[in-house]
Motif scaffolding. Sequence first.
Motif, PDB file in Angstrom:
ATOM      1  N   ARG A 199     -34.882  -9.378 -31.186  1.00 10.64           N
ATOM      2  CA  ARG A 199     -36.311  -9.066 -31.232  1.00 10.64           C
ATOM      3  C   ARG A 199     -36.887  -9.066 -32.644  1.00 10.64           C
ATOM      4  NH1 ARG A 199     -36.584  -4.359 -26.657  1.00 10.64           N
ATOM      5  NH2 ARG A 199     -36.176  -5.740 -24.896  1.00 10.64           N
ATOM      6  N   GLU A 215     -39.431   4.689 -37.332  1.00 10.15           N
ATOM      7  CA  GLU A 215     -38.737   4.665 -36.038  1.00 10.15           C
ATOM      8  C   GLU A 215     -37.451   5.489 -36.096  1.00 10.15           C
ATOM      9  OE1 GLU A 215     -38.449   1.060 -33.977  1.00 10.15           O
ATOM     10  OE2 GLU A 215     -40.618   0.832 -33.991  1.00 10.15           O
ATOM     11  N   VAL A 246     -38.459   8.932 -35.572  1.00  8.63           N
ATOM     12  CA  VAL A 246     -38.824   9.185 -34.165  1.00  8.63           C
ATOM     13  C   VAL A 246     -37.562   9.321 -33.318  1.00  8.63           C
ATOM     14  CG1 VAL A 246     -39.999   8.241 -32.147  1.00  8.63           C
ATOM     15  CG2 VAL A 246     -41.011   7.977 -34.402  1.00  8.63           C
ATOM     16  N   LYS A 277     -46.113   7.431 -32.013  1.00  7.07           N
ATOM     17  CA  LYS A 277     -44.737   7.286 -32.535  1.00  7.07           C
ATOM     18  C   LYS A 277     -43.776   6.709 -31.483  1.00  7.07           C
ATOM     19  CE  LYS A 277     -44.888  10.877 -36.127  1.00  7.07           C
ATOM     20  NZ  LYS A 277     -45.429  10.052 -37.179  1.00  7.07           N
ATOM     21  N   LEU A 278     -44.200   5.592 -30.924  1.00 10.64           N
ATOM     22  CA  LEU A 278     -43.310   4.897 -29.974  1.00 10.64           C
ATOM     23  C   LEU A 278     -42.422   3.935 -30.748  1.00 10.64           C
ATOM     24  CD1 LEU A 278     -46.097   4.223 -27.342  1.00 10.64           C
ATOM     25  CD2 LEU A 278     -44.185   5.802 -27.045  1.00 10.64           C
ATOM     26  N   LEU A 279     -41.323   3.543 -30.142  1.00 14.79           N
ATOM     27  CA  LEU A 279     -40.429   2.584 -30.802  1.00 14.79           C
ATOM     28  C   LEU A 279     -40.989   1.191 -30.531  1.00 14.79           C
ATOM     29  CD1 LEU A 279     -37.088   4.295 -29.740  1.00 14.79           C
ATOM     30  CD2 LEU A 279     -38.257   4.470 -31.940  1.00 14.79           C
ATOM     31  N   SER A 280     -41.503   0.565 -31.598  1.00 17.86           N
ATOM     32  CA  SER A 280     -42.310  -0.644 -31.412  1.00 17.86           C
ATOM     33  C   SER A 280     -41.526  -1.835 -30.861  1.00 17.86           C
ATOM     34  CB  SER A 280     -42.967  -1.022 -32.732  1.00 17.86           C
ATOM     35  OG  SER A 280     -41.968  -1.225 -33.695  1.00 17.86           O
ATOM     36  N   ASN A 281     -40.221  -1.898 -31.130  1.00 18.04           N
ATOM     37  CA  ASN A 281     -39.479  -3.069 -30.627  1.00 18.04           C
ATOM     38  C   ASN A 281     -38.756  -2.780 -29.309  1.00 18.04           C
ATOM     39  OD1 ASN A 281     -37.470  -1.479 -31.592  1.00 18.04           O
ATOM     40  ND2 ASN A 281     -36.369  -3.126 -32.666  1.00 18.04           N
ATOM     41  N   LYS A 282     -39.212  -1.705 -28.647  1.00 17.26           N
ATOM     42  CA  LYS A 282     -38.657  -1.415 -27.317  1.00 17.26           C
ATOM     43  C   LYS A 282     -39.798  -1.423 -26.302  1.00 17.26           C
ATOM     44  CE  LYS A 282     -34.755   1.416 -28.875  1.00 17.26           C
ATOM     45  NZ  LYS A 282     -33.727   0.389 -28.774  1.00 17.26           N
ATOM     46  N   THR A 283     -39.472  -1.833 -25.095  1.00 16.92           N
ATOM     47  CA  THR A 283     -40.485  -1.854 -24.033  1.00 16.92           C
ATOM     48  C   THR A 283     -40.760  -0.414 -23.582  1.00 16.92           C
ATOM     49  OG1 THR A 283     -38.821  -1.989 -22.303  1.00 16.92           O
ATOM     50  CG2 THR A 283     -39.637  -4.083 -23.179  1.00 16.92           C
ATOM     51  N   GLU A 292     -37.729   0.965 -22.075  1.00 19.19           N
ATOM     52  CA  GLU A 292     -36.669   1.260 -23.052  1.00 19.19           C
ATOM     53  C   GLU A 292     -37.001   2.478 -23.913  1.00 19.19           C
ATOM     54  OE1 GLU A 292     -35.152  -3.366 -23.525  1.00 19.19           O
ATOM     55  OE2 GLU A 292     -36.596  -2.506 -24.924  1.00 19.19           O
ATOM     56  N   PHE A 307     -44.420  -4.084 -24.329  1.00 17.74           N
ATOM     57  CA  PHE A 307     -44.140  -3.431 -25.607  1.00 17.74           C
ATOM     58  C   PHE A 307     -45.353  -2.600 -26.005  1.00 17.74           C
ATOM     59  CE2 PHE A 307     -41.158  -6.936 -25.622  1.00 17.74           C
ATOM     60  CZ  PHE A 307     -40.025  -6.352 -26.157  1.00 17.74           C
TER      61      PHE A 307
END
Lengths: 304, 226
Positions: free
Chosen positions: A16, A211, A214, B89-95, B98, B134
Motif C-alpha cells: 500500500r 499512526e 494512534v 486519528k484513523l490509520l490512513s493505510n488501513k480500510t 482493518e 480507506f
Amino acid sequence: MLIKRIIKSGFINFKRNGLISWASVIITTITLSVIVSIILLQAVVISSLTQIKDKVDVTIYFNVGASEDKIMALKSGIESLPEVESVSYTSAGDALDIFRARHEKDYPTIQALDEIGTNPLGGYLNIKAKEVSQYETIANFLKSDSTISTGAASIIDKVNYYQNKLVIDRLNAIIAGGQRIGFLVTLILIIISIIITFNTIRLKIFFSKEEIGVMRLVGASKMRVRGPFMIEGAIYGIVATAVTLLLFLPVTIWLGHNMTDFLGINLYHYYFSHLYTIFIVVLLSGVFLGMVSSLLAVRRYLNK
Amino acid sequence: MIYFNNVSKVYDKDSVALDKVTLTVTEGEFVSIVGHSGAGKTTLVKMILAEAAPTEGTVFFESVDIHKLKSTDLTNLRRRIGVVFQDFKLLSNKTAYENIAFAMEAVGKTDEEIAGDVPHVLELVDLGQKSNHFPHEMSGGEKQRLSIARAIINQPEIIIADEPTGNLDPVNAYEIIQILKKINDLGTTVILTTHNKGILESVKKRVITMENGKVVRDDKEGKYTI
C-alpha cells in the motif's frame, strides 16, 4: 498468531505504501550495489596482487662446477622452511639449454658460447615464498651460520634477493598500504550507504509517527507496532537483493567480454562462480539493514 | 473510577495548562468537560491516557496511579479505554474494517472473533457498506463514526471523546452525540470534551466547566454557561 499478523501487515503496508516503498527499495539497492561492487573490486585487487606476487621470487645462482650434493642439501634445507612455497632446481646443463633456446636467433652470442667450449653457467635454485614479506626470512636463512657451516656459502655465486630487495620491499609496502586503504575506502563507502538507507527509512517512518502514536493509544503492544515496520524493512532488503543481483548480470557480462585483459580476471565468471556467496552476503546485508533501520527509526516514536 | 488529585500541568512559566485540578468521575457517568480553547480540556484527557504527565499531583484509574505504570501495564490500561479524537486519528493505510480489526488484534482477539464482531459494529455505526473504504474515501461524519466504532469494539470501561464534533456539521455532530449517549446507556462511562453549546443542551448530564486550567463549575445537570 501475533507473528502471522505482523508478517501479513508488513506485506500489506509494503504494497500500500507504493512509491514510498519503491523509493526505499531503490536506496537499499544502491547500498547493496556498493557492497557487490566492493566484492568484485576486491576480486580484481586480489587477482592482481596474486599475479604480481607470482612474479616475485628469489634465485640463488651457484658457482660453475658447484657440487650437486651440496646444492641438494641446501635445497632440502630451504624446503624445510615453513615460509617456502616451492623450490625448483635448474642444473647447469639445463641452464645452458634455456640460455641457448632464449638466444636462438642471437647468432654472435651462440657463436661465442660455442667457442668457449665449456659450460660457463652454474645451476640455480628458484625459491617462491608463501608471502612476499617472507623473502627476507629466506634470505636471512641463507646468511645464517647453520647454512654457512654446511659449506653452502662457498658454492653460492649470488642471491638476487639483494638486487631485488628494493622492489620487493616497495611491493610489500604497496600491498600492505593497498589493503589498508582498500579496507578504509570499503568501510567509508559502506558506512555512507548505510547512513543514506537508514535516513530514507527513517524519513518514511517519520511520516507514520502519528499512526504509531494512534496504534499505541488503541492498546497495541510495542512489538505489534514495531513488527510490521521491521518486516517491511526486510522486504526492502529482499527485493533490493533481487534487483541488485539482476542489475549486475549485464554489468558483469559486459566486463567479462570487454575488460578481462585489463582487469586480469573475468568478472562474469567470477560473479557466477561466487553467485551463491554474493547472494547470501547481499541478502543478509539488505535484510539486516532494512530491519535494523526500521527498528531504530520506530523506537524513537515508541517511547510510551 | 477516575480521580484527579490536585493535578497541575505547567509547560513553562507563562503556560499553565492545568492548575490544581481535583475531580472524580464515577463509573457509568456521562461527563462533559467544557471550556474555551486553551482552558485545559485536552490536557486533562491526555493525563488519563498518560500522553502527558502531571507536573504536580496524581491521576488515578481506580486505585492505580496512571503515571507510575510501566510500559506494559500502560498498554493494558489503554485497552480498557476507548478514545475518539476531533481529528479522528484513523490509520490512513488501513480500510474501515482493518482499523477496527487492528484495535481488536491489539487486545489479542482471535481472527474468528474479529470476523464476527467487526461487521456487526460497522453496521451499528451505519458503515456496513464502507468496510473496504480507506479513511480518505470517507466523509468527516463517517470517519468519526468509524472512530467511535473502533473505540467501542473492545467494550472498554470508559470512552474518552475529545472534541468529537469539532470537525462535523450539526447533523453529523448530533448523530455522534446520540451514539455516545447510547453507549453510556449501556453502562460505559463517557468523558466528552466540547465547546458546542447545542450538544450540551441535548445531553443533559454532568458538566464540568474549565477556565485557565482550573475547574470553575461542576454541575450535575449542567448547561453551557461561559
